[in-house]
Design a protein around this motif. Structure first.
Motif, mmCIF file in Angstrom:
data_model
loop_
_atom_site.group_PDB
_atom_site.id
_atom_site.type_symbol
_atom_site.label_atom_id
_atom_site.label_comp_id
_atom_site.label_asym_id
_atom_site.label_seq_id
_atom_site.Cartn_x
_atom_site.Cartn_y
_atom_site.Cartn_z
ATOM 1 N N VAL A 1 0.747 -1.304 -0.076
ATOM 2 C CA VAL A 1 -0.243 -0.116 0.079
ATOM 3 C C VAL A 1 0.899 1.332 -0.033
ATOM 4 C CG1 VAL A 1 -1.650 1.374 1.508
ATOM 5 C CG2 VAL A 1 -2.038 -1.207 0.980
ATOM 6 N N GLY A 2 2.221 1.298 0.516
ATOM 7 C CA GLY A 2 2.945 2.251 0.776
ATOM 8 C C GLY A 2 3.896 2.435 -0.445
ATOM 9 N N SER A 3 3.881 1.353 -1.515
ATOM 10 C CA SER A 3 4.583 1.305 -2.555
ATOM 11 C C SER A 3 4.115 2.354 -3.853
ATOM 12 C CB SER A 3 4.916 0.083 -3.125
ATOM 13 O OG SER A 3 3.755 -0.311 -3.892
ATOM 14 N N TYR A 4 5.085 3.242 -4.209
ATOM 15 C CA TYR A 4 4.677 4.046 -5.468
ATOM 16 C C TYR A 4 4.199 3.507 -6.557
ATOM 17 C CZ TYR A 4 5.793 7.925 -8.690
ATOM 18 O OH TYR A 4 5.906 9.153 -9.418
ATOM 19 N N ARG A 5 4.517 2.321 -6.874
ATOM 20 C CA ARG A 5 3.926 1.216 -7.964
ATOM 21 C C ARG A 5 2.175 1.485 -7.720
ATOM 22 N NH1 ARG A 5 1.665 -3.401 -8.306
ATOM 23 N NH2 ARG A 5 2.480 -3.785 -6.293
ATOM 24 N N PHE A 6 1.905 0.800 -6.435
ATOM 25 C CA PHE A 6 0.731 0.480 -5.944
ATOM 26 C C PHE A 6 -0.221 1.956 -6.144
ATOM 27 C CE2 PHE A 6 -2.604 0.307 -2.950
ATOM 28 C CZ PHE A 6 -3.483 -0.827 -3.335
ATOM 29 N N GLU B 1 9.209 8.532 2.407
ATOM 30 C CA GLU B 1 10.453 9.179 1.390
ATOM 31 C C GLU B 1 10.992 8.058 0.654
ATOM 32 O OE1 GLU B 1 9.811 9.875 4.594
ATOM 33 O OE2 GLU B 1 9.287 11.950 4.712
ATOM 34 N N ALA B 2 11.203 7.023 1.093
ATOM 35 C CA ALA B 2 12.077 6.182 0.530
ATOM 36 C C ALA B 2 11.549 5.590 -0.684
ATOM 37 C CB ALA B 2 12.344 4.800 1.344
ATOM 38 N N VAL B 3 9.900 5.665 -0.762
ATOM 39 C CA VAL B 3 9.467 5.335 -1.973
ATOM 40 C C VAL B 3 9.765 6.029 -3.353
ATOM 41 C CG1 VAL B 3 7.065 5.243 -3.107
ATOM 42 C CG2 VAL B 3 7.403 4.558 -0.755
ATOM 43 N N LEU B 4 10.185 7.290 -3.019
ATOM 44 C CA LEU B 4 10.710 8.209 -3.994
ATOM 45 C C LEU B 4 11.951 8.338 -4.494
ATOM 46 C CD1 LEU B 4 8.246 11.337 -3.068
ATOM 47 C CD2 LEU B 4 7.766 9.420 -4.390
ATOM 48 N N LYS B 5 12.774 7.432 -3.481
ATOM 49 C CA LYS B 5 14.277 7.389 -3.668
ATOM 50 C C LYS B 5 14.751 6.403 -4.515
ATOM 51 C CE LYS B 5 15.170 9.772 0.641
ATOM 52 N NZ LYS B 5 15.803 9.648 1.842
ATOM 53 N N GLU B 6 15.978 6.248 -4.925
ATOM 54 C CA GLU B 6 16.558 5.367 -5.724
ATOM 55 C C GLU B 6 16.253 3.808 -5.310
ATOM 56 O OE1 GLU B 6 17.934 3.732 -9.276
ATOM 57 O OE2 GLU B 6 17.298 5.732 -8.840
#
Length: 289
Positions: free
Chosen positions: A126-131, A197-202
């Motif tokens: 649920v917290g992933s950028y893809r989802f 924030e980690a979702v938006l990082k490399e």
């Protein structure tokens, strides 16, 4: 039902060749969304995750109570034959993803070891950028379809108005064909609200790339977002548009055959004669009757 050779349509035409098949608009919209959802593995997986969320919380009164403490619009189950109704659950995720994730983390604290693992996995998803991107895209598409579906179910709906609504829906979906960038922006805003924030990082981007890789396990992917756009967004939107065009072709043809009954005051003499001849041929069967 609509089979031309052995279906109900064929049997009715045996009795009366002048009978015209008119598909149910709301049912056709359901089938259209079903076509789109099954056209992409990632689309099917997305709905599977949303269903898992509902199953997890609804399996226990305690878990459901925790969810209600965090959200104002609860997750809802859906019917396999009413795809447009899935907007109810997608709406809950679209505008309360952060709250649902917090509820999952709370459930994790009071669960048995097996449930902890499932809950943790769902919280990460649920917290992933893809989802989140998939959530935004599906909500936008279902919002367009659901609006039209509700209007088509009105007992006062007229054929020409129905076709006009479907044409506008197709235009909206066609315009949305370039909406992947805006979906990314909305998804980033949602992720920032969740303080992930980690979702938006490399590091998270690399994880997303691995998730969408197909073929060889070590196949390099230069741009995970581009791949997501190609194998999910483009497939879902294009299938929706094409399915809408194919499924409502018959409805448009019937509208054109009877169009003179609605538009005769606006037609010039030549157009009026042409459309009257067309309707006459439609209602004629053998011996000019």
């Amino acid at each position: 039902m609509k089979g031309r050779n052995k279906g109900v349509q064929a049997r009715l035409l045996e009795k009366n060749p002048r009978a015209l098949y008119v598909p149910c608009g709301a049912h056709s919209l359901n089938l259209m969304i079903s076509d789109a959802a099954t056209a992409s593995i990632d689309a099917t997986s997305y709905f599977g995750t949303v269903q898992k969320l509902y199953n997890l919380f609804s399996a226990s009164p305690q878990r459901w109570a925790i969810l209600k403490d965090y959200v104002t619009v609860a997750l809802k189950t859906w019917s396999d034959t009413r795809w447009e109704s899935r907007i109810n659950s997608i709406e809950a995720v679209r505008y309360q993803a952060s709250n649902i994730r917090e509820a999952l983390l709370k459930v994790r604290e009071v669960s048995d070891p097996l449930t902890k693992v499932e809950t943790q996995s769902l919280a990460e998803e649920v917290g992933s950028y893809r989802f989140i991107i998939c959530t935004v895209i599906w909500y936008d598409i279902l919002h367009i379809v659901n609006h039209v579906s509700k209007l088509l179910q009105s007992p006062k709906m007229q054929l020409d108005v129905a076709v006009d609504l479907l044409t506008k829906a197709k235009t909206s979906l066609t315009n949305y064909r370039i909406g992947f960038t805006s979906a990314q922006v909305s998804a980033k805003d949602m992720c920032e609200k969740m303080n992930v924030e980690a979702v938006l990082k490399e590091k998270r981007l690399r994880s997303t790339k691995r998730h969408f890789a197909y073929g060889a396990a070590d196949e390099p992917i230069a741009d995970a977002m581009k791949r997501l756009e190609i194998i999910f967004f483009n497939v879902v939107v294009d299938t929706t548009i094409q399915s809408l065009t194919d499924r409502f072709k018959t409805l448009s043809e019937v509208r054109d055959q009877f169009g003179v009954l609605v538009n005769f005051q606006k037609l010039d003499d030549q157009s009026l004669n042409n459309q009257c001849d067309k309707l006459c041929k439609t209602l004629t069967s053998g011996y000019g009757k």
